[in-house]
Design a protein around this motif. Structure first.
Motif, PDB file in Angstrom:
ATOM      1  N   TRP A  39     -19.247 -18.921 -23.979  1.00 34.08           N
ATOM      2  CA  TRP A  39     -19.156 -20.093 -24.858  1.00 34.08           C
ATOM      3  C   TRP A  39     -17.720 -20.336 -25.302  1.00 34.08           C
ATOM      4  O   TRP A  39     -17.286 -21.479 -25.458  1.00 34.08           O
ATOM      5  N   LYS A  40     -16.985 -19.251 -25.517  1.00 34.71           N
ATOM      6  CA  LYS A  40     -15.578 -19.390 -25.900  1.00 34.71           C
ATOM      7  C   LYS A  40     -14.808 -20.121 -24.806  1.00 34.71           C
ATOM      8  O   LYS A  40     -14.009 -21.011 -25.090  1.00 34.71           O
ATOM      9  N   ASP A  41     -15.074 -19.772 -23.559  1.00 38.25           N
ATOM     10  CA  ASP A  41     -14.422 -20.439 -22.429  1.00 38.25           C
ATOM     11  C   ASP A  41     -14.782 -21.925 -22.386  1.00 38.25           C
ATOM     12  O   ASP A  41     -13.927 -22.777 -22.166  1.00 38.25           O
ATOM     13  N   VAL A  42     -16.053 -22.236 -22.613  1.00 35.04           N
ATOM     14  CA  VAL A  42     -16.506 -23.629 -22.608  1.00 35.04           C
ATOM     15  C   VAL A  42     -15.829 -24.413 -23.736  1.00 35.04           C
ATOM     16  O   VAL A  42     -15.347 -25.530 -23.523  1.00 35.04           O
ATOM     17  N   MET A  43     -15.787 -23.836 -24.909  1.00 40.21           N
ATOM     18  CA  MET A  43     -15.179 -24.509 -26.055  1.00 40.21           C
ATOM     19  C   MET A  43     -13.676 -24.713 -25.856  1.00 40.21           C
ATOM     20  O   MET A  43     -13.135 -25.776 -26.166  1.00 40.21           O
ATOM     21  N   ASN A  44     -12.995 -23.711 -25.316  1.00 38.48           N
ATOM     22  CA  ASN A  44     -11.559 -23.839 -25.054  1.00 38.48           C
ATOM     23  C   ASN A  44     -11.284 -24.932 -24.028  1.00 38.48           C
ATOM     24  O   ASN A  44     -10.343 -25.717 -24.180  1.00 38.48           O
ATOM     25  N   ALA A  45     -12.090 -24.994 -22.990  1.00 38.20           N
ATOM     26  CA  ALA A  45     -11.913 -26.025 -21.968  1.00 38.20           C
ATOM     27  C   ALA A  45     -12.113 -27.410 -22.572  1.00 38.20           C
ATOM     28  O   ALA A  45     -11.356 -28.346 -22.272  1.00 38.20           O
ATOM     29  N   GLY A  46     -13.095 -27.559 -23.422  1.00 37.78           N
ATOM     30  CA  GLY A  46     -13.341 -28.840 -24.082  1.00 37.78           C
ATOM     31  C   GLY A  46     -12.181 -29.243 -24.986  1.00 37.78           C
ATOM     32  O   GLY A  46     -11.776 -30.405 -25.020  1.00 37.78           O
ATOM     33  N   ALA A  47     -11.622 -28.272 -25.695  1.00 34.98           N
ATOM     34  CA  ALA A  47     -10.484 -28.557 -26.571  1.00 34.98           C
ATOM     35  C   ALA A  47      -9.267 -28.986 -25.752  1.00 34.98           C
ATOM     36  O   ALA A  47      -8.550 -29.917 -26.137  1.00 34.98           O
ATOM     37  N   LEU A  48      -9.049 -28.331 -24.634  1.00 38.28           N
ATOM     38  CA  LEU A  48      -7.921 -28.705 -23.774  1.00 38.28           C
ATOM     39  C   LEU A  48      -8.091 -30.117 -23.210  1.00 38.28           C
ATOM     40  O   LEU A  48      -7.135 -30.898 -23.172  1.00 38.28           O
ATOM     41  N   ARG A  49      -9.319 -30.456 -22.803  1.00 38.20           N
ATOM     42  CA  ARG A  49      -9.579 -31.816 -22.310  1.00 38.20           C
ATOM     43  C   ARG A  49      -9.354 -32.839 -23.420  1.00 38.20           C
ATOM     44  O   ARG A  49      -8.782 -33.907 -23.191  1.00 38.20           O
ATOM     45  N   ALA A  50      -9.769 -32.511 -24.628  1.00 39.45           N
ATOM     46  CA  ALA A  50      -9.592 -33.424 -25.761  1.00 39.45           C
ATOM     47  C   ALA A  50      -8.105 -33.639 -26.041  1.00 39.45           C
ATOM     48  O   ALA A  50      -7.677 -34.773 -26.289  1.00 39.45           O
ATOM     49  N   GLU A  51      -7.328 -32.586 -25.984  1.00 33.71           N
ATOM     50  CA  GLU A  51      -5.892 -32.719 -26.209  1.00 33.71           C
ATOM     51  C   GLU A  51      -5.253 -33.596 -25.134  1.00 33.71           C
ATOM     52  O   GLU A  51      -4.388 -34.422 -25.428  1.00 33.71           O
ATOM     53  N   GLU A  52      -5.693 -33.424 -23.893  1.00 36.19           N
ATOM     54  CA  GLU A  52      -5.182 -34.262 -22.803  1.00 36.19           C
ATOM     55  C   GLU A  52      -5.556 -35.729 -23.027  1.00 36.19           C
ATOM     56  O   GLU A  52      -4.737 -36.623 -22.804  1.00 36.19           O
ATOM     57  N   ASP A  53      -6.784 -35.973 -23.466  1.00 37.75           N
ATOM     58  CA  ASP A  53      -7.226 -37.343 -23.748  1.00 37.75           C
ATOM     59  C   ASP A  53      -6.380 -37.975 -24.848  1.00 37.75           C
ATOM     60  O   ASP A  53      -5.966 -39.133 -24.740  1.00 37.75           O
ATOM     61  N   ILE A  54      -6.095 -37.221 -25.891  1.00 38.52           N
ATOM     62  CA  ILE A  54      -5.288 -37.744 -26.997  1.00 38.52           C
ATOM     63  C   ILE A  54      -3.883 -38.080 -26.510  1.00 38.52           C
ATOM     64  O   ILE A  54      -3.359 -39.160 -26.788  1.00 38.52           O
ATOM     65  N   LYS A  55      -3.268 -37.175 -25.757  1.00 36.59           N
ATOM     66  CA  LYS A  55      -1.922 -37.415 -25.233  1.00 36.59           C
ATOM     67  C   LYS A  55      -1.881 -38.642 -24.323  1.00 36.59           C
ATOM     68  O   LYS A  55      -0.902 -39.370 -24.297  1.00 36.59           O
ATOM     69  N   ALA A  56      -2.968 -38.855 -23.576  1.00 36.64           N
ATOM     70  CA  ALA A  56      -3.030 -39.981 -22.633  1.00 36.64           C
ATOM     71  C   ALA A  56      -3.470 -41.277 -23.327  1.00 36.64           C
ATOM     72  O   ALA A  56      -3.573 -42.316 -22.673  1.00 36.64           O
ATOM     73  N   GLY A  57      -3.761 -41.208 -24.611  1.00 35.34           N
ATOM     74  CA  GLY A  57      -4.157 -42.403 -25.340  1.00 35.34           C
ATOM     75  C   GLY A  57      -5.610 -42.782 -25.167  1.00 35.34           C
ATOM     76  O   GLY A  57      -6.014 -43.891 -25.512  1.00 35.34           O
ATOM     77  N   ARG A  58      -6.403 -41.885 -24.636  1.00 36.34           N
ATOM     78  CA  ARG A  58      -7.830 -42.162 -24.456  1.00 36.34           C
ATOM     79  C   ARG A  58      -8.563 -41.803 -25.747  1.00 36.34           C
ATOM     80  O   ARG A  58      -9.233 -40.773 -25.842  1.00 36.34           O
ATOM     81  N   ILE A  59      -8.388 -42.661 -26.745  1.00 34.59           N
ATOM     82  CA  ILE A  59      -9.002 -42.433 -28.055  1.00 34.59           C
ATOM     83  C   ILE A  59      -9.679 -43.719 -28.522  1.00 34.59           C
ATOM     84  O   ILE A  59      -9.408 -44.801 -27.998  1.00 34.59           O
ATOM     85  N   TYR A  60     -10.574 -43.590 -29.495  1.00 32.75           N
ATOM     86  CA  TYR A  60     -11.277 -44.729 -30.073  1.00 32.75           C
ATOM     87  C   TYR A  60     -11.076 -44.717 -31.577  1.00 32.75           C
ATOM     88  O   TYR A  60     -11.026 -43.651 -32.200  1.00 32.75           O
ATOM     89  N   SER A  61     -11.006 -45.909 -32.149  1.00 31.65           N
ATOM     90  CA  SER A  61     -10.987 -46.003 -33.613  1.00 31.65           C
ATOM     91  C   SER A  61     -12.395 -45.677 -34.102  1.00 31.65           C
ATOM     92  O   SER A  61     -13.362 -45.686 -33.327  1.00 31.65           O
ATOM     93  N   MET A  62     -12.519 -45.438 -35.395  1.00 35.06           N
ATOM     94  CA  MET A  62     -13.837 -45.147 -35.963  1.00 35.06           C
ATOM     95  C   MET A  62     -14.764 -46.342 -35.768  1.00 35.06           C
ATOM     96  O   MET A  62     -15.944 -46.174 -35.448  1.00 35.06           O
TER      97      MET A  62
END
Length: 77
Positions: A39-62
């Motif tokens: 589960w730690k591996d799964v969670m870390n991978a998800g966090a890394l993908r989220a960071e990549e999405d943020i850097k690439a501007g793939r975000i949504y407003s509330m």
């Protein structure tokens, strides 16, 4: 005590143990540790993908997010 020595001692203790309740508990502890590591591996991978999405501007407003969720729920009804 080094890892190899600990493993050897655990193996010796398990081999001499005849109480099924104790063996079951040892199994559960080791199995839980393995699942937590997975589960730690799964969670870390998800966090890394989220960071990549943020850097690439793939975000949504509330507001965009709320709209997407509302539309999704309407489709499921």
């Amino acid at each position: 005590m080094e890892v190899a020595a600990i493993k050897t001692e655990i193996q010796k203790l398990v081999e001499t143990q005849s109480d099924p309740a104790i063996l079951q508990r040892v199994y559960e502890i080791l199995e839980q540790a393995q699942q937590e590591a997975a589960w730690k591996d799964v969670m870390n991978a998800g966090a890394l993908r989220a960071e990549e999405d943020i850097k690439a501007g793939r975000i949504y407003s509330m507001e965009e997010f709320r709209s997407m969720i509302t539309d999704y729920i309407k489709q499921k009804r």
